[in-house]
Design a protein around this motif. Structure first.
Motif, PDB file in Angstrom:
ATOM      1  N   THR A   1      34.943  31.767  50.347  1.00 53.50           N
ATOM      2  CA  THR A   1      33.794  31.178  51.128  1.00 53.50           C
ATOM      3  C   THR A   1      33.461  29.708  51.183  1.00 53.50           C
ATOM      4  N   LYS A   2      32.966  29.120  52.142  1.00 50.08           N
ATOM      5  CA  LYS A   2      32.660  27.819  51.945  1.00 50.08           C
ATOM      6  C   LYS A   2      31.849  27.153  50.854  1.00 50.08           C
ATOM      7  N   ALA A   3      30.655  28.224  50.268  1.00 48.72           N
ATOM      8  CA  ALA A   3      29.995  27.960  49.328  1.00 48.72           C
ATOM      9  C   ALA A   3      30.820  27.967  48.134  1.00 48.72           C
ATOM     10  N   ARG A   4      31.790  28.701  47.954  1.00 46.38           N
ATOM     11  CA  ARG A   4      32.719  28.862  46.718  1.00 46.38           C
ATOM     12  C   ARG A   4      33.657  27.400  46.697  1.00 46.38           C
ATOM     13  N   LEU A   5      33.844  27.139  47.678  1.00 42.65           N
ATOM     14  CA  LEU A   5      34.686  26.117  47.976  1.00 42.65           C
ATOM     15  C   LEU A   5      34.153  24.605  47.594  1.00 42.65           C
ATOM     16  N   LEU A   6      32.829  24.617  47.807  1.00 39.03           N
ATOM     17  CA  LEU A   6      32.031  23.460  47.553  1.00 39.03           C
ATOM     18  C   LEU A   6      31.803  23.484  46.194  1.00 39.03           C
ATOM     19  N   GLU A   7      31.521  24.651  45.335  1.00 39.52           N
ATOM     20  CA  GLU A   7      31.306  24.732  44.157  1.00 39.52           C
ATOM     21  C   GLU A   7      32.519  24.319  43.469  1.00 39.52           C
ATOM     22  N   LEU A   8      33.559  24.727  43.943  1.00 43.32           N
ATOM     23  CA  LEU A   8      34.878  24.332  43.064  1.00 43.32           C
ATOM     24  C   LEU A   8      35.105  22.749  43.098  1.00 43.32           C
ATOM     25  N   ALA A   9      34.600  22.146  44.416  1.00 42.74           N
ATOM     26  CA  ALA A   9      34.950  20.702  44.614  1.00 42.74           C
ATOM     27  C   ALA A   9      33.841  19.967  43.774  1.00 42.74           C
TER      28      ALA A   9
ATOM     29  N   LYS B   1      32.695  17.560  41.127  1.00 44.18           N
ATOM     30  CA  LYS B   1      33.430  16.855  40.096  1.00 44.18           C
ATOM     31  C   LYS B   1      33.220  17.176  38.762  1.00 44.18           C
ATOM     32  N   GLU B   2      31.815  17.592  38.435  1.00 42.73           N
ATOM     33  CA  GLU B   2      31.532  18.127  37.026  1.00 42.73           C
ATOM     34  C   GLU B   2      32.063  19.447  36.686  1.00 42.73           C
ATOM     35  N   LYS B   3      32.930  19.867  37.313  1.00 46.55           N
ATOM     36  CA  LYS B   3      33.695  21.197  36.789  1.00 46.55           C
ATOM     37  C   LYS B   3      34.566  20.799  35.417  1.00 46.55           C
ATOM     38  N   PRO B   4      34.395  21.652  34.260  1.00 43.92           N
ATOM     39  CA  PRO B   4      35.313  21.026  33.370  1.00 43.92           C
ATOM     40  C   PRO B   4      36.545  20.716  33.481  1.00 43.92           C
ATOM     41  N   LEU B   5      37.524  21.167  34.467  1.00 45.38           N
ATOM     42  CA  LEU B   5      38.880  21.115  34.599  1.00 45.38           C
ATOM     43  C   LEU B   5      38.843  19.555  35.125  1.00 45.38           C
ATOM     44  N   ILE B   6      38.095  19.285  36.241  1.00 43.33           N
ATOM     45  CA  ILE B   6      38.140  17.854  36.872  1.00 43.33           C
ATOM     46  C   ILE B   6      37.653  16.742  35.785  1.00 43.33           C
ATOM     47  N   ARG B   7      36.563  17.006  35.135  1.00 42.98           N
ATOM     48  CA  ARG B   7      36.018  16.239  34.009  1.00 42.98           C
ATOM     49  C   ARG B   7      37.303  15.963  33.240  1.00 42.98           C
ATOM     50  N   ARG B   8      37.933  16.814  32.738  1.00 43.17           N
ATOM     51  CA  ARG B   8      39.150  16.639  31.743  1.00 43.17           C
ATOM     52  C   ARG B   8      39.898  15.807  32.400  1.00 43.17           C
ATOM     53  N   LEU B   9      40.240  15.680  33.815  1.00 45.74           N
ATOM     54  CA  LEU B   9      41.327  15.159  34.409  1.00 45.74           C
ATOM     55  C   LEU B   9      40.739  13.737  34.539  1.00 45.74           C
ATOM     56  N   SER B  10      39.391  13.360  34.476  1.00 47.54           N
ATOM     57  CA  SER B  10      38.974  11.977  34.758  1.00 47.54           C
ATOM     58  C   SER B  10      38.908  11.203  33.251  1.00 47.54           C
TER      59      SER B  10
ATOM     60  N   LEU C   1      41.806  18.160  44.953  1.00 46.64           N
ATOM     61  CA  LEU C   1      41.218  17.882  43.659  1.00 46.64           C
ATOM     62  C   LEU C   1      41.916  18.493  42.690  1.00 46.64           C
ATOM     63  N   TYR C   2      42.410  19.600  42.684  1.00 43.93           N
ATOM     64  CA  TYR C   2      43.524  20.494  41.754  1.00 43.93           C
ATOM     65  C   TYR C   2      44.884  20.139  41.759  1.00 43.93           C
ATOM     66  N   HIS C   3      45.119  19.533  42.622  1.00 44.98           N
ATOM     67  CA  HIS C   3      46.965  19.649  42.883  1.00 44.98           C
ATOM     68  C   HIS C   3      47.639  19.202  41.853  1.00 44.98           C
ATOM     69  N   ASP C   4      47.049  17.795  41.111  1.00 40.61           N
ATOM     70  CA  ASP C   4      47.840  17.441  39.869  1.00 40.61           C
ATOM     71  C   ASP C   4      47.371  17.820  38.481  1.00 40.61           C
TER      72      ASP C   4
END
Ligand SMILES: [Fe+2]
Ligand SMILES: [Fe+2]
Length: 490
Positions: free
Chosen positions: A252-260, A262-271, A307-310
């Motif tokens: 769903t759109k809501a799920r997509l936006l939740e995943l996007a 940038k405070e999600k742990p995986l994205i934080r780790r990437l940064s 956001l998750y591709h790499d």
């Protein structure tokens, strides 16, 4: 005459070039097809068998039953076709969900047709379908569910039927666009209020019982309890949507936006651990978003996928050029092009492992292998050739698959253009930038990477213009990579 023929041929050629290439339909196993067909038969039986209970039964009755049965069966088939058309990657699980909800409506009608309003039974599933599979599928579902609702034994008010159609269409249309759980909550409050007011106006004030002590919810034809029941069922539906998302793989759109976020742990780790890759990711998000907007694709999907591709680069961040400080390059120390190629492939394999561990939806994890497709790792292949290694090109290509959707193809093109656009001279003209973009895209196209993506020539043209627009926007804050020679493995 010859001129007309030539012009017609030219027009035909241009028209063919602008067409989207045909794509192989998704494969659904025979057993799944059989189960889906049997459920459709069951729906048709439930909706029509009462026509056979009339006594004495004559030929006209049998004919009318056969007509209703065939009508519902064909409608169910159309519903499946529409859902496949709107969601080319729809899975058999999701088709099961659509037809099971239709079956649920029919079964409820059988048991509760005389006591319950169709509003509470048809509108909540429409919300689930519009959220997970889009507005067109939801509208088709609503029309089939509504037109098969009237029970021969129970008379239905025409105004109520009209309100049902309007409310469920509104939910289907808005449900496909809603981008947050808060908006869903608003919808589940305003739709019951709207249905209450419209029933009050169209059906009559005498049917309202605000203080009904007994049979509060299932009170016969009580407008207030009907609307209250609708609100309760819609609120429960919203609560259960995340469960539907994980069971049926809905995105769903809501799920997509939740995943996007940038405070999600995986994205934080990437940064933190791979800041260069994070910067590269952000720029790609901008490029892919603009291009997807130009061709009318799914912007939220491409942004989240980008956001998750790499994320797989987290397994060894310093082996990738964007995370190196320009002094030490582990690939030089390794001095083995085959091993270096394996490290590059590992960013895809590890990325898929990260995706599984973090329970990323399939549509998002598809971006991980498809953004690299079966591209050649040209830099290391060249190194291997320089070392006179007798090695097959196959070992220097990513394992794929090539992009299977427009969105993953756009990401591949953005990924290819990003480093070149960053490294481009600040004084370069628009034509030079467009030339560089076109060369990169053409090389991907010639390599067959876009063959399964469904991108038309016209769309590729728009993507080039979109990338150019983004470059024009960002050139004043351009960051130069350490070397442009090593772009091949960014
Ligand atoms: Fe990559
Ligand atoms: Fe990338």
């Amino acid at each position: 005459m010859q001129n007309i023929t030539t012009t017609l041929k030219k027009l035909f050629y241009l028209w063919r070039r602008s067409q989207v290439p045909l794509k192989q339909p998704i494969k659904i196993s025979r057993i799944d097809n059989l189960i889906i067909f049997l459920v459709c038969i069951l729906i048709s039986i439930i909706s029509s068998y009462k026509l056979l209970l009339i006594s004495p039964l004559n030929v006209a009755d049998i004919f009318s039953w056969l007509l209703t049965f065939t009508e519902i069966l064909i409608s169910s088939g159309i519903l499946i076709l529409v859902s496949k058309k709107e969601n080319p990657t729809i899975s058999s699980r999701q088709i099961f969900l659509i037809i099971t909800l239709l079956l649920g409506v029919q079964a409820t009608k059988l048991v509760l047709a005389s006591t319950i309003s169709p509003l509470s039974i048809i509108i909540p599933p429409a919300l689930i379908i519009s959220q997970g599979m889009g507005s067109i599928t939801a509208l088709t579902w609503v029309s089939i569910a509504s037109f098969s609702w009237p029970d021969p034994a129970v008379a239905i008010n025409n105004n109520l039927f009209f309100i049902l159609l309007v409310c469920s269409s509104v939910v289907s249309l808005l449900g496909g666009r809603i981008r947050s759980r808060a908006q869903l909550l608003q919808l589940s409050i305003f739709v019951p209020i709207g249905s209450f007011l419209s029933q009050w106006i169209l059906i009559g004030k005498d049917k309202i019982t605000l203080t009904n002590n007994q049979d509060f919810v299932l009170a016969n034809r009580d407008i207030f309890s009907d609307s209250l029941l609708l609100a309760i069922v819609m609120l429960f539906t919203i609560l259960f949507i995340p469960i539907f998302e994980s069971i049926f793989g809905l995105l769903t759109k809501a799920r997509l936006l939740e995943l996007a976020d940038k405070e999600k742990p995986l994205i934080r780790r990437l940064s933190l651990e791979a800041p260069g890759t994070f910067e590269h990711t952000l720029l790609i998000c901008g490029l892919a978003e603009e291009a997807t907007r130009m061709i009318g694709g799914d912007i939220d999907l491409v942004k989240t996928g980008a956001l998750y591709h790499d994320v797989g680069k987290l397994h060894a961040p310093n082996w990738f050029i964007e995370n190196q400080d320009g002094l030490i390059n582990p690939h030089d120390e390794l001095d083995d092009p085959i091993k270096s190629a394996e490290v590059l492939q590992a960013h895809v394999d590890e990325g898929l492992k990260f995706a599984r561990k973090n329970r990323l939806p399939k549509l998002i994890s598809n971006f991980i292998p498809e953004h690299q497709g079966t591209l050649k790792m040209g830099y290391f292949f060249q190194k291997a050739k320089e070392k006179n290694l007798d090695i097959n090109e196959y070992y220097f290509r990513y394992k794929g698959p090539i992009p299977q959707s427009k969105e993953t193809a756009i990401l591949m093109l953005a990924d290819g253009c990003e480093a070149a656009l960053r490294a481009m001279n600040i004084n370069a003209s628009d034509n030079e930038a467009l030339g560089t973009i076109s060369n990169i895209i053409y090389s991907r196209e010639k390599d067959g990477q876009l063959d399964d993506s469904n991108l038309s020539k016209g769309e590729i043209f728009l993507i080039k213009r979109a990338f150019l627009n983004v470059w024009k926007r960002i050139r004043h804050r351009r960051i130069q990579y350490p070397t442009s020679k090593n772009n091949t493995f960014s």
